[in-house]
Design a protein around this motif. Structure first.
Motif, PDB file in Angstrom:
ATOM      1  N   GLU A 157       6.527  15.417   6.466  1.00 24.64           N
ATOM      2  CA  GLU A 157       7.382  15.067   5.469  1.00 24.64           C
ATOM      3  C   GLU A 157       7.653  16.225   4.416  1.00 24.64           C
ATOM      4  N   GLY A 158       6.938  17.388   4.824  1.00 29.62           N
ATOM      5  CA  GLY A 158       7.163  18.439   3.681  1.00 29.62           C
ATOM      6  C   GLY A 158       6.120  18.097   2.469  1.00 29.62           C
ATOM      7  N   ARG A 159       5.262  17.317   2.510  1.00 30.78           N
ATOM      8  CA  ARG A 159       4.569  17.225   1.515  1.00 30.78           C
ATOM      9  C   ARG A 159       3.161  17.876   1.289  1.00 30.78           C
ATOM     10  N   TYR A 160       3.112  19.100   1.338  1.00 23.72           N
ATOM     11  CA  TYR A 160       2.183  20.135   1.675  1.00 23.72           C
ATOM     12  C   TYR A 160       1.073  19.878   0.795  1.00 23.72           C
ATOM     13  N   ALA A 161       1.312  20.086  -0.675  1.00 25.91           N
ATOM     14  CA  ALA A 161       0.383  19.743  -1.507  1.00 25.91           C
ATOM     15  C   ALA A 161      -0.568  18.576  -1.576  1.00 25.91           C
ATOM     16  N   ASP A 162       0.314  17.775  -1.356  1.00 22.97           N
ATOM     17  CA  ASP A 162      -0.406  16.294  -1.066  1.00 22.97           C
ATOM     18  C   ASP A 162      -1.539  16.267   0.179  1.00 22.97           C
ATOM     19  N   ALA A 163      -0.864  16.917   1.329  1.00 21.81           N
ATOM     20  CA  ALA A 163      -1.650  17.183   2.526  1.00 21.81           C
ATOM     21  C   ALA A 163      -3.164  17.942   2.125  1.00 21.81           C
ATOM     22  N   ILE A 164      -2.989  18.638   1.218  1.00 20.12           N
ATOM     23  CA  ILE A 164      -4.182  19.330   0.867  1.00 20.12           C
ATOM     24  C   ILE A 164      -4.997  18.595   0.076  1.00 20.12           C
ATOM     25  N   ARG A 165      -4.229  17.663  -0.735  1.00 17.02           N
ATOM     26  CA  ARG A 165      -5.258  16.647  -1.578  1.00 17.02           C
ATOM     27  C   ARG A 165      -6.021  15.956  -0.729  1.00 17.02           C
ATOM     28  N   LEU A 166      -5.270  15.281   0.124  1.00 12.97           N
ATOM     29  CA  LEU A 166      -6.078  14.145   0.985  1.00 12.97           C
ATOM     30  C   LEU A 166      -6.953  15.024   1.856  1.00 12.97           C
ATOM     31  N   ILE A 167      -6.911  16.293   2.393  1.00  9.45           N
ATOM     32  CA  ILE A 167      -7.865  16.903   3.133  1.00  9.45           C
ATOM     33  C   ILE A 167      -9.104  17.096   2.405  1.00  9.45           C
ATOM     34  N   ARG A 168      -8.948  17.436   1.017  1.00 11.97           N
ATOM     35  CA  ARG A 168     -10.040  17.805   0.129  1.00 11.97           C
ATOM     36  C   ARG A 168     -10.848  16.624  -0.063  1.00 11.97           C
ATOM     37  N   LYS A 169     -10.172  15.343  -0.024  1.00 10.05           N
ATOM     38  CA  LYS A 169     -11.318  14.357  -0.269  1.00 10.05           C
ATOM     39  C   LYS A 169     -12.447  14.092   0.745  1.00 10.05           C
ATOM     40  N   ASP A 170     -12.281  14.862   2.074  1.00 13.33           N
ATOM     41  CA  ASP A 170     -13.595  15.000   2.731  1.00 13.33           C
ATOM     42  C   ASP A 170     -13.928  16.220   3.137  1.00 13.33           C
ATOM     43  N   ASN A 171     -13.040  17.357   2.893  1.00 14.17           N
ATOM     44  CA  ASN A 171     -13.271  18.759   3.296  1.00 14.17           C
ATOM     45  C   ASN A 171     -12.646  19.538   2.226  1.00 14.17           C
ATOM     46  N   PRO A 172     -13.441  20.322   1.328  1.00 19.08           N
ATOM     47  CA  PRO A 172     -12.996  21.197   0.209  1.00 19.08           C
ATOM     48  C   PRO A 172     -12.489  22.432   0.737  1.00 19.08           C
ATOM     49  N   PHE A 173     -12.704  22.815   2.167  1.00 17.67           N
ATOM     50  CA  PHE A 173     -12.148  24.183   2.754  1.00 17.67           C
ATOM     51  C   PHE A 173     -11.066  23.877   3.695  1.00 17.67           C
ATOM     52  N   PRO A 174      -9.698  23.335   3.141  1.00 18.92           N
ATOM     53  CA  PRO A 174      -8.702  23.154   4.173  1.00 18.92           C
ATOM     54  C   PRO A 174      -7.972  24.418   4.657  1.00 18.92           C
ATOM     55  N   THR A 175      -7.993  25.524   3.740  1.00 23.59           N
ATOM     56  CA  THR A 175      -7.281  26.772   4.137  1.00 23.59           C
ATOM     57  C   THR A 175      -8.111  27.231   5.149  1.00 23.59           C
ATOM     58  N   THR A 176      -9.596  27.413   4.820  1.00 26.21           N
ATOM     59  CA  THR A 176     -10.592  28.216   5.545  1.00 26.21           C
ATOM     60  C   THR A 176     -10.417  27.540   7.218  1.00 26.21           C
ATOM     61  N   PRO A 215      -4.394  22.204  -7.620  1.00 25.86           N
ATOM     62  CA  PRO A 215      -5.581  22.148  -8.428  1.00 25.86           C
ATOM     63  C   PRO A 215      -6.612  21.222  -7.872  1.00 25.86           C
ATOM     64  N   PRO A 216      -7.910  21.261  -8.285  1.00 31.98           N
ATOM     65  CA  PRO A 216      -8.773  20.119  -7.747  1.00 31.98           C
ATOM     66  C   PRO A 216      -8.350  18.935  -8.472  1.00 31.98           C
ATOM     67  N   PRO A 217      -9.036  17.793  -8.158  1.00 32.14           N
ATOM     68  CA  PRO A 217      -9.018  16.571  -9.035  1.00 32.14           C
ATOM     69  C   PRO A 217      -9.795  16.753 -10.062  1.00 32.14           C
ATOM     70  N   GLU A 218      -9.684  15.961 -10.998  1.00 32.59           N
ATOM     71  CA  GLU A 218     -10.414  15.704 -12.227  1.00 32.59           C
ATOM     72  C   GLU A 218     -11.900  15.187 -11.719  1.00 32.59           C
TER      73      GLU A 218
END
Length: 610
Positions: A157-176, A215-218
């Motif tokens: 859907e082109g919601r790339y930032a949301d995709a990274i937020r969702l990945i970080r819930k379980d994996n803080p290294f999405p880019t790597t 940015p990371p979550p609060e």
């Protein structure tokens, strides 16, 4: 009329061949957690159709086995039935004339022996013990249980930032992980039944490249608790990230000048550009994680001192020491370990290999990193020396193919025997013993000498990449249980006799993949939080797009392209190219959304928090 005819394809056989291909795809895509009794019965039924009928054990025995297994599935069997199945399978294995019979009998015997509890549950309770805790195949096979269908849908859907937020819930290294993850999630993708698995890693890479800074979550309110994490690799940083989000002040102690561990000092820049690694690390540090550099455990800090100062201690050091060959001459000048070689390159202390002949011993991913790095450092000729076959190498097939494309020589079935040195004590070559493939042991073909004479492979630098261990002396002295180069923890990551101390990652599991280190960090972080008397929840409020209802027509898989081999060997710039937005949209729309259309819709396929 002619006496002979040229045979043409039989229509019936063509149909059978197509059925075999369909069966192969279905087996490849079978999800984890299937009932072993049901699978065994189905397998025996297929074997029965293959029987030629010549020998009685196969012709009659397999038919009887199928009937007995059907009784077990229907709940009409008794415990005596299981003994009969065991005896009959042994008889079939020993009495059949060909593998159609004796391998089928062996399979049933093994299934009954290793899955006895499942069989007994069917007999006693008339039900199956198998259950789908996470029935979506890709999520189930991801060690960190990342919500893969969710971020694929968001990427589409082109919601790339949301995709990274969702990945970080379980994996803080999405880019790597978009660059180097071994993507076990793709192994059982149900799309294999239609055409080919979704390029999950490629879509993660695409989302990370196009998302920009996220940015990371609060963090939760401060708990007042302080936690020490020894080791700034992927495991230690992941645990620190989640503990910080839970409100615990976390401090990472790292012995090297920069964070990242083997991600920075073990994986070359052409595979993982370090500016992308820094993006993930910066997001972790923005949560408030503190870092102290230049602190080596056992020298600058001790487990005892950390236990006194902090409420909990996590040991998360990497496997940073090398294993030895154990052959004559291995201490000669010019013989180096792959770990130290790659670390020097990561610290900008690259050796000059211009014009040299370089040999690398080993067949894993570290070996591939070493040979491809040596090529980029100007070596005239680089060779991989491996005692087994190419098919037995533990390196990813893509890494082997990449090395061969860059001109690396692969010498297989060559076992190192001794190292030759010159008059100055410098390595000049390695003698190898020709090997031949032999019996299969524990599912892997062994090797033995052919009897031919050893021969010399000339080299001026010899890199050893046959395995890694941890520096365990200090931990053993501190009372931490250590065995065969690993810290022996309980299943929850701690120690029953050392309260407040935990361990996870390579130091506890042995050298493993990045995603496995991250998965271990999640477990340990949750258990440290529990030990401190809390029960914080990690969640993400990103809304997942509704699945499309259109038909999924067969469509080819989008592969990540690479730079030309002739140009990429001249520098350490990234090798892989990212998908385009059009490619990512097409690839994401291939996803069958098993989280909605599969068992997930019945049994909670999406875990929104942990």
């Amino acid at each position: 009329m002619s006496r002979l005819e040229i045979p043409g394809p039989d229509k019936g056989q063509l149909v059978v061949e197509e059925l075999y291909k369909d069966l192969e795809r279905r087996i490849e895509s079978s999800p984890p957690g299937l009932c072993p009794v049901d699978m065994t019965r189905a397998f025996i039924e297929m074997c029965q159709t293959q029987s030629c009928g010549k020998c009685t054990p196969c012709r009659v025995g397999l038919w009887q086995l199928k009937n007995l297994l059907t009784d077990v599935m229907n709940g009409t069997a008794t415990m005596e039935t299981l003994d009969l199945i065991d005896t009959l399978s042994e008889s079939i294995r020993e009495g059949s004339d060909c593998p159609i019979g004796y391998e089928a009998g062996a399979m049933v015997h093994k299934s009954l022996r290793d899955c006895r509890e499942d069989y007994e549950e069917h007999v006693r309770q008339g039900r199956c013990t198998c259950h789908y805790t996470q029935p979506v195949p890709c999520v189930s096979l991801c060690p960190a249980h990342v919500d893969i269908p969710g971020y694929i849908a968001l990427t589409g859907e082109g919601r790339y930032a949301d995709a990274i937020r969702l990945i970080r819930k379980d994996n803080p290294f999405p880019t790597t992980c978009g660059f180097i993850c071994e993507h076990p999630c793709e192994a059982r993708c149900r799309r294999n039944i239609v055409d080919d698995a979704i390029n999950i890693r490629g879509l993660k890479r695409m989302a990370a490249d196009y998302a920009g800074k996220v940015p990371p979550p609060e963090c939760a309110p401060s708990t007042g608790k302080r936690i020490a994490v020894v080791g700034g690799g992927p495991g230690g940083l992941s645990a620190a990230y989640y503990l910080q989000l839970m409100g615990h002040q976390t401090t990472v102690f790292e012995m090297l000048p920069k964070l990242g561990g083997m991600l920075r000092y073990g994986i070359p820049n052409y595979r993982l550009p370090k500016d992308h690694l820094d993006e993930d690390i910066q997001a972790i540090l923005e949560t408030g994680v503190q870092v102290e550099f230049g602190k080596r455990i056992g020298k600058d800090i001790t487990i005892q001192s950390l236990r006194q100062e902090y409420d909990a201690v996590l040991i998360s050091i990497g496997a940073s020491t090398d294993k030895k060959l154990g052959i004559e001459g291995e201490h000669a000048e010019g013989v180096i370990s792959a770990v130290s070689f790659l670390r020097d390159v990561g610290e900008d202390k690259s050796p000059d290999l211009t014009g040299q002949e370089v040999a690398v011993i080993g067949g894993g991913n570290v070996s591939m990193d070493a040979v491809r790095t040596a090529k980029r450092l100007g070596a005239k000729k680089v060779s991989i020396v491996y005692r087994r076959r190419t098919a037995d190498m533990t390196a990813l097939p893509a890494e082997i193919e990449g090395a061969v494309a860059e001109g690396i020589e692969v010498l297989t079935l060559k076992a190192p025997s001794r190292i030759e040195t010159d008059e100055n004590g410098h390595v000049s070559g390695i003698y190898v013993t020709p090997q031949m493939i032999s019996k299969i042991k524990n599912g892997r073909a062994s090797v033995c000498p052919t009897g031919e004479e050893d021969f010399l492979i000339p080299c001026q630098t010899l890199i050893v990449a046959i395995g890694q261990d941890i520096e365990s002396e200090h931990f053993a002295e501190a009372g931490v249980p250590v065995s065969r180069g690993k810290i022996m923890t309980e299943r929850y990551g701690g120690f029953d006799n050392i309260p407040g101390v935990f361990a996870g990652g390579d130091c506890a599991s042995g050298p493993a993949s990045v995603i496995k280190a991250i998965a271990a960090a999640k477990v340990v972080a949750a258990n440290i939080d529990e030990y401190l008397g809390f029960h914080h929840i990690i969640s993400c409020d990103v809304e997942i797009p509704e699945p499309r209802l259109s038909d999924r027509e067969p469509c080819g898989r989008v592969e990540l392209t690479e730079r030309e081999a002739c140009s990429r060997v001249c520098d350490f710039e990234g090798v892989e190219n990212c998908m385009t937005e059009a490619e990512a949209k097409q690839e994401s729309h291939r996803c069958l959304r098993c989280d909605h259309f599969g068992y997930g819709i019945f049994k909670g396929g999406r875990k929104e928090k942990w």
